[in-house]
Design a protein around this motif. Structure first.
Motif, short mmCIF file in Angstrom:
data_model
loop_
_atom_site.label_atom_id
_atom_site.label_comp_id
_atom_site.label_asym_id
_atom_site.label_seq_id
_atom_site.Cartn_x
_atom_site.Cartn_y
_atom_site.Cartn_z
N ALA A 594 0.84 -1.20 0.00
CA ALA A 594 0.00 0.00 0.00
C ALA A 594 0.87 1.25 0.00
CB ALA A 594 -0.93 0.00 1.21
N ARG A 617 1.20 6.11 -6.40
CA ARG A 617 -0.12 6.30 -5.81
C ARG A 617 -1.22 6.22 -6.87
NH1 ARG A 617 -0.33 7.74 -0.59
NH2 ARG A 617 1.60 8.43 0.43
N ASP A 620 -1.92 2.52 -7.02
CA ASP A 620 -1.70 1.95 -5.69
C ASP A 620 -2.07 0.47 -5.66
OD1 ASP A 620 -1.52 1.34 -3.01
OD2 ASP A 620 -2.55 3.15 -2.33
N LYS A 622 -2.40 -1.41 -3.16
CA LYS A 622 -3.32 -1.64 -2.04
C LYS A 622 -3.22 -3.06 -1.49
CE LYS A 622 -6.56 1.90 -3.64
NZ LYS A 622 -7.93 2.20 -4.11
N GLY A 623 -2.00 -3.49 -1.23
CA GLY A 623 -1.82 -4.79 -0.59
C GLY A 623 -1.66 -5.96 -1.52
#
Length: 765
Positions: A594, A617, A620, A622-623
């Motif tokens: 992230a 970003r 991203d 996000k994991g």
């Protein structure tokens, strides 16, 4: 004398086949019966085996493995059982030395530290703190690294801090960041106990992590033995055990891995559900590897297509897989790119975050993990992102300093660039701790020239005189393992405590005390005027370090000296949620990618160009794990008519680094007293060379003369161990790094020791 086995002749000991668990076997070697045993862990490879130090009359007289420790369950290798003798060596440094009229002479601590502090302040006044650089090691303790990191980043505010871990383990951290968003080994050694298959690439584990190899051998001798694939140009002990041994051309790890990935994808042996839910980048990987057929791999890497298919069958069908990677990848062409392809193998098969599925991007040194964690190298403490303003602000609050004090305008300076700045004159003071660059760095004639510059003030902090102290203006005598208390973390995230067993000799001081003294004399302050370094003993430093790790991937907040004392080492993260530590990371399939949390935004494998925060970003993850492909780039120096051989370098089972410690153990020294050049039988016949004949090996940078060792290596390739310098044998040129090149990986900045073009001739007489 008590010795449970002769570990010189019997390196790995008898087999105890793994059935339901890995049995206990306590290895011990003592010269006298100890009065007491003190808890510690070995610091002569990155395995980090739990051991006890035997003490009698204030001296170390032996060691034994700790049966309770999960890492080794009592076992020790030859370096662990013998290397402690260096503590008692009669040539230990016992007092500071200052160079006067060209000669190192004894001095008091007040004189030595006064000179260092005076020169530091003078340089800061004239050139700012950018005139000061630190080159540290992979052998200090957490408490020392963290103190040094705070001094450099918040006291001096210099970005010029790195360690010799840049030479051995920088790619491990870089590869983990590129795939998973953060440093930190995905699995652990316990995965060996249940896995169906093991891949070693560029990792001669039988010699480099002997106790882990014992664990593998015990699995292989028990029921349901794991299949073993080894990728190495030499027929090592490890390769001799393999079900499939791939011996690629030097510098072709990416083609070999791409060929394996292509075969596995073509066979449909991937976890499509995992890929779709938890990863980014698969289609680009599929496209990149599609042209790497077994036949093309054979053409480029000289690996037979049939053997590549055999390896792919094992790696593609195993329900669980452990992969280990080391210097054969890290110190070669496309280091980070190749290491990431091993990560990709696990990711596309979904073999991650579960027992038996560890990825071990191994370390070369015992505390290299802590160098990276604590910010004593080119990283920020707690796996923070130097390009993330919020992460810099966290450190500023923690240390109570202004944000602008902490260097973050560009990536921290890596070791090769530090030496370049010394060469150009912008770094005026270089402080070297517990390492010997005059033997271990590439292109040694250049390194000697840099260290010998009149305008470079060199400080060396070590336990012995070395090839590097010959260039020092000040030498500080340091306490070593067994003579101080502190913690350290092995390549499997296991944290051990080592309690002080004996006093250091003479006036030698721990690195921790030396750093505290420097900080006090420099009068480093926080923004409220209080001392910057707020701890005065190792335990206080450990407690401060714990605060720095809170809510970061390497969370130590659940650990303490008391918790680490008496039992086994404990894996991080260890906190309120995981009070007993964690065996495998990412069990929930959520990775550290992230944008607000990750340690890096990533880099281009070919150029090293960084991905901007804005770009990252905008996409991203996000994991989700990042699948990053790489295509082949050949090594920049290749054999030709003038220099027709490949040279590669590496390590031996009996020695550690430049033998500063292991060379002072009589049995280890006698087991491997000299360097050699390994040459194939075909090449030896062509040049009329027999075992033991002296051979001159010459590159465009230098020449060495070594006795020949014939066999067990690819035709056209030579191997020289890098351990040997000149402190015990100045009579001939024999340091392998006289020959190596000044070049490094664009991402990890790890130097390329694994290839150079050389020529040979037999030396008569």
């Amino acid at each position: 004398m008590r010795q449970t086995r002769d570990s010189i002749a019997d390196i790995w000991g008898e087999r105890t086949p793994y059935i339901d668990n890995w049995s206990v076997r306590v290895d011990e070697r003592t010269l006298e019966e100890p009065d007491s045993w003190i808890q510690s862990a070995c610091v002569l490879c990155s395995n980090g085996c739990g051991m006890d130090i035997g003490v009698k009359d204030g001296r170390i007289v032996g060691v034994r493995g700790r049966a309770v420790d999960a890492v080794n369950q009592g076992r020790l290798g030859p370096k662990g059982l013998h290397g402690w003798e260096a503590n008692n060596s009669p040539d230990r440094l016992t007092e500071p030395l200052i160079r006067r009229s060209g000669k190192l002479e004894p001095a008091s601590w007040d004189e030595a530290m006064g000179l260092i502090v005076g020169r530091s302040k003078e340089i800061i006044d004239q050139h700012t703190s950018l005139g000061i650089g630190f080159y540290t090691t992979g052998q200090l303790f957490i408490e020392e690294y963290y103190t040094l990191g705070v001094i450099g980043k918040a006291g001096l505010g210099t970005p010029h801090m790195d360690g010799n871990t840049r030479l051995c383990t920088a790619t491990a951290g870089a590869a983990l960041k590129e795939s998973f968003g953060s440093d930190g080994q995905v699995g652990g050694y316990h995965d060996i106990d249940t896995t169906e298959a093991i891949l070693h690439i560029g990792h001669n584990i039988a010699s480099q992590q002997t106790v882990m190899w014992m664990r593998i051998l015990d699995r292989r001798r028990g029921p349901n033995p794991p299949k073993l694939v080894v990728i190495d140009p030499r027929r090592t002990f490890t390769a001799s055990e393999a079900d499939v041994h791939l011996a690629p051309q030097v510098g072709t790890n990416v083609p070999v891995m791409n060929g394996l990935l292509n075969l596995i994808i073509e066979a449909g042996q991937i976890n499509r559900e995992f890929i779709d839910k938890h990863t980014i980048g698969f289609e680009k990987l599929k496209q990149t590897v599609s042209c790497w057929t077994p036949e093309r791999v054979e053409q480029v890497a000289k690996v037979p297509a049939q053997e590549l298919r055999k390896a792919a069958e094992i790696l593609g069908t195993a329900k669980t897989l452990v992969s280990t990677v080391l210097q054969g990848v890290y110190q070669s062409m496309q280091a980070t790119a190749a290491a990431v392809q091993v990560n990709n193998l696990h990711i596309i098969r979904g073999l991650i975050g579960q027992d038996g599925c560890g990825i071990l991007q191994m370390n070369g040194q015992p505390t290299a993990q802590n160098t990276r964690e604590c910010g004593a190298d080119g990283d920020l403490p707690g796996f923070r992102n130097w390009a993330n303003p919020d992460h810099i602000a966290e450190l500023a609050r923690l240390w109570n300093v202004d944000v602008d004090v902490i260097p973050h305008w560009s990536p921290p300076t890596h070791a090769m660039q530090i030496f370049r700045y010394c060469e150009t004159g912008s770094i005026k003071l270089l402080w070297i701790q517990a390492t010997n660059p005059a033997v271990s760095m590439p292109d040694l004639s250049r390194i000697r020239s840099i260290l010998g510059k009149d305008d470079l003030f060199v400080i060396v902090q070590d336990a012995f005189l070395t090839e590097t102290t010959e260039y020092a203006d000040v030498v500080l005598p340091a306490a070593i393992w067994g003579e101080k208390t502190g913690c350290y973390t092995n390549a499997g995230r296991t944290v051990h405590i080592s309690h002080k067993a004996v006093e250091p000799p003479g006036e030698a001081r721990s690195d921790f005390d030396i750093f505290l003294d420097y900080a006090r004399r420099m009068d480093f302050r926080d923004k409220d005027g209080a001392p910057l370094i707020k701890w005065s003993d190792p335990e206080g430093a450990f407690e401060a370090w714990k605060k720095c790790t809170r809510d970061r991937p390497c969370d130590y907040t659940g650990l303490s000296y008391a918790k680490l004392t008496g039992g086994s080492g404990i894996q991080w993260p260890c906190n309120e949620k995981f009070p007993d530590g964690v065996n495998n990371l990412y069990t929930d399939n959520i990775f550290a990618t992230a944008a607000d949390y990750c340690e890096t935004y990533g880099q281009d494998f070919d150029t090293g160009a960084g991905v901007s925060e804005q770009e990252y970003r905008a996409n991203d993850p996000k994991g989700r794990a990042l699948i990053k492909p790489a295509d082949y780039l050949p090594p920049h120096e290749q054999p030709d008519d003038e220099y027709p051989f490949w040279l590669t370098t590496g390590r031996l089972v009996y020695h550690f680094h430049t033998r500063t410690k292991t060379g002072r153990s009589k049995n280890l020294y006698n087991a491997a007293p000299d360097a050699f050049v390994q040459i194939s039988q075909e090449d030896a016949d062509k040049y009329g060379i027999a075992d033991g004949d002296f051979v001159a090996v010459e590159s465009r940078r230098g020449k060495v003369i070594e006795p020949a060792k014939v066999g067990d290596i690819k035709q056209g390739t030579l191997f020289i161990p890098f351990h040997y310098g000149y402190w015990d044998d100045p009579g001939r040129s024999r340091a392998a790094n006289e020959l190596t090149i000044t070049e490094w990986d664009p991402v990890s900045k790890q130097p390329h020791f694994k290839y150079a073009a050389v020529r040979i001739r037999k030396v008569e007489g």
